[in-house]
Design a protein around this motif. Structure first.
Motif, short mmCIF file in Angstrom:
data_model
loop_
_atom_site.label_atom_id
_atom_site.label_comp_id
_atom_site.label_asym_id
_atom_site.label_seq_id
_atom_site.Cartn_x
_atom_site.Cartn_y
_atom_site.Cartn_z
N VAL B 40 0.93 -1.11 -0.06
CA VAL B 40 -0.07 -0.02 -0.25
C VAL B 40 1.00 1.35 -0.04
CG1 VAL B 40 -1.86 1.11 1.35
CG2 VAL B 40 -1.77 -1.32 1.42
N ASN B 41 0.70 2.05 -1.01
CA ASN B 41 1.40 3.47 -1.04
C ASN B 41 0.98 4.43 0.11
OD1 ASN B 41 3.45 2.84 -3.16
ND2 ASN B 41 1.80 2.97 -4.57
N ILE B 42 1.68 4.88 0.87
CA ILE B 42 1.24 5.97 1.75
C ILE B 42 2.08 7.05 1.43
CG2 ILE B 42 1.36 6.79 4.19
CD1 ILE B 42 1.22 3.63 4.96
N ILE B 43 1.38 8.14 0.79
CA ILE B 43 2.08 9.25 0.17
C ILE B 43 1.65 10.48 1.16
CG2 ILE B 43 2.08 10.84 -1.66
CD1 ILE B 43 1.10 8.28 -3.40
N ILE B 106 -0.11 14.70 10.58
CA ILE B 106 0.68 14.19 9.39
C ILE B 106 -0.57 13.38 8.75
CG2 ILE B 106 2.47 12.84 8.54
CD1 ILE B 106 3.75 13.23 11.30
N ARG B 107 -0.69 13.72 7.54
CA ARG B 107 -1.74 12.95 6.88
C ARG B 107 -0.98 12.23 5.63
NH1 ARG B 107 -7.09 15.82 6.11
NH2 ARG B 107 -7.31 14.86 4.07
N PHE B 108 -1.48 10.90 5.80
CA PHE B 108 -0.98 10.10 4.62
C PHE B 108 -2.10 9.45 3.80
CE2 PHE B 108 1.99 9.61 8.12
CZ PHE B 108 3.07 9.98 7.62
N GLU B 109 -1.89 9.40 2.39
CA GLU B 109 -3.11 8.86 1.56
C GLU B 109 -2.62 7.64 1.35
OE1 GLU B 109 -3.84 11.19 -1.72
OE2 GLU B 109 -4.00 13.19 -0.63
N LEU B 110 -3.74 6.77 1.26
CA LEU B 110 -3.44 5.30 0.98
C LEU B 110 -4.10 5.25 -0.26
CD1 LEU B 110 -5.16 3.88 4.56
CD2 LEU B 110 -2.67 4.19 4.22
N ILE B 111 -2.99 4.65 -1.02
CA ILE B 111 -3.18 4.26 -2.74
C ILE B 111 -2.92 2.94 -3.00
CG2 ILE B 111 -2.78 4.85 -4.84
CD1 ILE B 111 -2.33 7.76 -3.50
N ILE B 112 -3.83 2.14 -3.43
CA ILE B 112 -3.39 0.82 -4.03
C ILE B 112 -3.90 0.61 -5.46
CG2 ILE B 112 -3.85 -1.75 -3.77
CD1 ILE B 112 -4.60 -1.37 -0.88
N LEU B 117 -7.75 4.86 -1.21
CA LEU B 117 -8.43 4.40 -0.31
C LEU B 117 -8.71 5.36 0.68
CD1 LEU B 117 -6.63 0.92 -0.16
CD2 LEU B 117 -8.91 1.41 -1.53
N GLY B 118 -8.39 6.53 0.77
CA GLY B 118 -8.58 7.53 1.96
C GLY B 118 -7.25 7.91 2.53
N PHE B 119 -7.28 8.49 3.68
CA PHE B 119 -5.95 8.73 4.39
C PHE B 119 -6.07 8.36 5.77
CE2 PHE B 119 -9.07 12.07 4.93
CZ PHE B 119 -8.87 12.69 6.20
N ILE B 120 -4.68 8.50 6.49
CA ILE B 120 -4.37 8.22 7.82
C ILE B 120 -3.94 9.65 8.30
CG2 ILE B 120 -3.23 6.89 9.58
CD1 ILE B 120 -2.74 5.01 7.43
N ALA B 121 -4.55 10.13 9.26
CA ALA B 121 -4.11 11.25 9.97
C ALA B 121 -3.66 11.07 11.24
CB ALA B 121 -5.07 12.51 10.04
N ILE B 122 -2.28 11.36 11.67
CA ILE B 122 -1.57 11.36 12.94
C ILE B 122 -1.73 12.64 13.81
CG2 ILE B 122 0.04 10.62 14.58
CD1 ILE B 122 1.07 8.94 11.93
#
Lengths: 257, 171
Positions: B40-43, B106-112, B117-122
């Motif tokens: 999964v690419n986390i950008i 910190i926001r990471f976008e999830l791309i497959i 697929l959305g994002f993860i924010a810490i």
């Protein structure tokens, strides 16, 4: 999985416990910090690094120059002053010893001169008595009297020399005492300056040195008085020698008659 | 031990601070910019990345220069105290500037396979506040050091030279 191991879990629990405990105490401080930093950061350029690079270069250059020029190994001026002052006090102490020795020597000389004076006085008295005896005896003893008169003359001359020497010594002592007085004065001034400059730490030391300077000044004053006294004594001796010389001359003339 | 030693010490600390405040954060953010976890690419978003790098470089430069000045100054000197205090304050700004650069969230976008697929924010804001609170205590400590150096300047200097030059003996 690494996050499921017991050790990591324990560490995480401990850290969480510490953070939970500290949070109510430290968090308000953090909020206050955040408020002032948000305010300050408005004034920082946010797109250009040039200003930051300039500040970096200025601080590094200034730091290098300042810490090369003032590396912190130079002796502080107040310590230099104190050391100089200490040397001066030592010098004054040496001078004090020297002057004391001189004064002692002079006193010994005065004592000797006094002894000589008594001796010469006795001799003069004896001679006068001899001169006043009958003419017959005088004739017989003319030769002897002449010899005594000559001796008296020599003694008088010696006394004169001694008084001259004493006079010179007294003068020298006076000069030394004056020099000593000046030095004491200088020391006193230095102590005052040191006291003003040093403030709290050196005040005690400066006071001590000032006391020493005052003591030295008193000593110098006493020595000056001694020198004056010696000078007077030397003058007195000179007069006495002059009188004795005249007496000897008179006696010589009388014996020749 | 002299001028050259002071400057060398300053240069060593300058390199240490450049490494820790600029190089390591730069490499870290560059690495996590395009991270791949289990295919999964986390950008990391591009503007966030640029802001982070800008603030890291800007305050990294200021902190490193202050560190050079602090560590090349003589022990317990006023200038050392001054620059140590400035360094701590700039360090606070450096840490807090992460907020502006997005580092506290910190926001990471999830791309497959090109599908977002959305994002993860810490959100690390509370963590940063806690850190700032601790840093406040460090500022207080450095401030105390600074006043100590100013007030006891004479004693410090006397002590520094007493062993070297003998000082004044109490007669």
């Amino acid at each position: 999985m690494i996050f499921q191991t017991d050790l990591v879990q324990t560490i995480a629990d401990i850290v969480a416990a510490i953070l939970t405990f500290l949070f109510p105490i430290v968090s308000p401080l953090g909020s206050w910090m955040v408020s002032w930093m948000e305010f300050v950061l408005q004034y920082f350029p946010q797109n250009d690094l040039t200003l930051y690079i300039i500040i970096f270069v200025i601080i590094v250059t200034a730091g290098a120059i300042v810490n090369i020029v003032w590396a912190g190994f130079k002796k502080p001026s107040f310590l230099v002053k104190a050391k100089k002052f200490e040397e001066k006090v030592e010098e004054a102490g040496e001078l004090e010893v020297k002057v004391d020795k001189k004064a002692k020597k002079l006193k010994e000389k005065v004592e000797k001169a006094k002894e000589l004076e008594v001796k010469v006085d006795k001799k003069a008295k004896k001679l006068k008595e001899k001169v006043e005896k009958p003419k017959k005896i005088k004739e017989k003893k003319a030769k002897e009297l002449k010899k005594d008169a000559k001796e008296l003359k020599e003694d008088a001359e010696e006394l004169e020399d001694k008084s001259e020497e004493l006079k010179e010594d007294a003068k020298e002592l006076k000069e030394d005492a004056e020099e000593f007085g000046e030095k004491a004065e200088e020391l006193k001034e230095d102590a005052k300056k040191l006291k003003e400059g040093a403030k709290e730490i050196e005040v005690e030391k400066a006071e001590e040195l000032e006391e020493k300077a005052e003591e030295l000044e008193e000593k110098a004053e006493a020595l000056k008085e001694d020198a004056k006294e010696l000078e007077e004594k030397a003058e007195e001796f000179e007069e006495k020698a002059e009188d004795l010389k005249e007496d000897a001359k008179e006696l010589e003339e009388k014996t020749e008659d | 031990m002299g001028r050259s030693f002071n400057i060398l010490k300053g240069l060593i600390y300058l390199s240490v601070y450049i490494t820790t405040t600029m190089v390591i954060p730069f490499l870290t953010f560059t690495y996590i910019k395009e991270m791949q976890v289990m295919d999964v690419n986390i950008i990391l978003e591009q503007p966030d990345y640029e802001r982070i790098i800008f603030w890291v470089s800007a305050f990294g430069l200021l902190i490193s220069s202050c560190a050079f000045f602090t560590y090349s100054s003589p022990k317990q000197s006023i200038r050392k105290g001054t620059f140590a205090l400035i360094q701590v304050i700039v360090n606070c700004l450096y840490v807090w500037s992460y907020k502006f650069s997005g580092a506290t969230e910190i926001r990471f976008e999830l791309i497959i396979e090109a599908t977002n697929l959305g994002f993860i924010a810490i959100d690390v804001q509370n963590m940063v506040k806690l850190y700032m609170g601790v840093y406040f205590l460090t500022i207080v400590l450095k401030g105390y050091d600074f006043f100590d150096f100013v007030i006891n300047r004479k004693t410090i200097r006397e002590k520094r030279y007493k062993t070297e030059l003998g000082g004044i003996s109490k007669a």
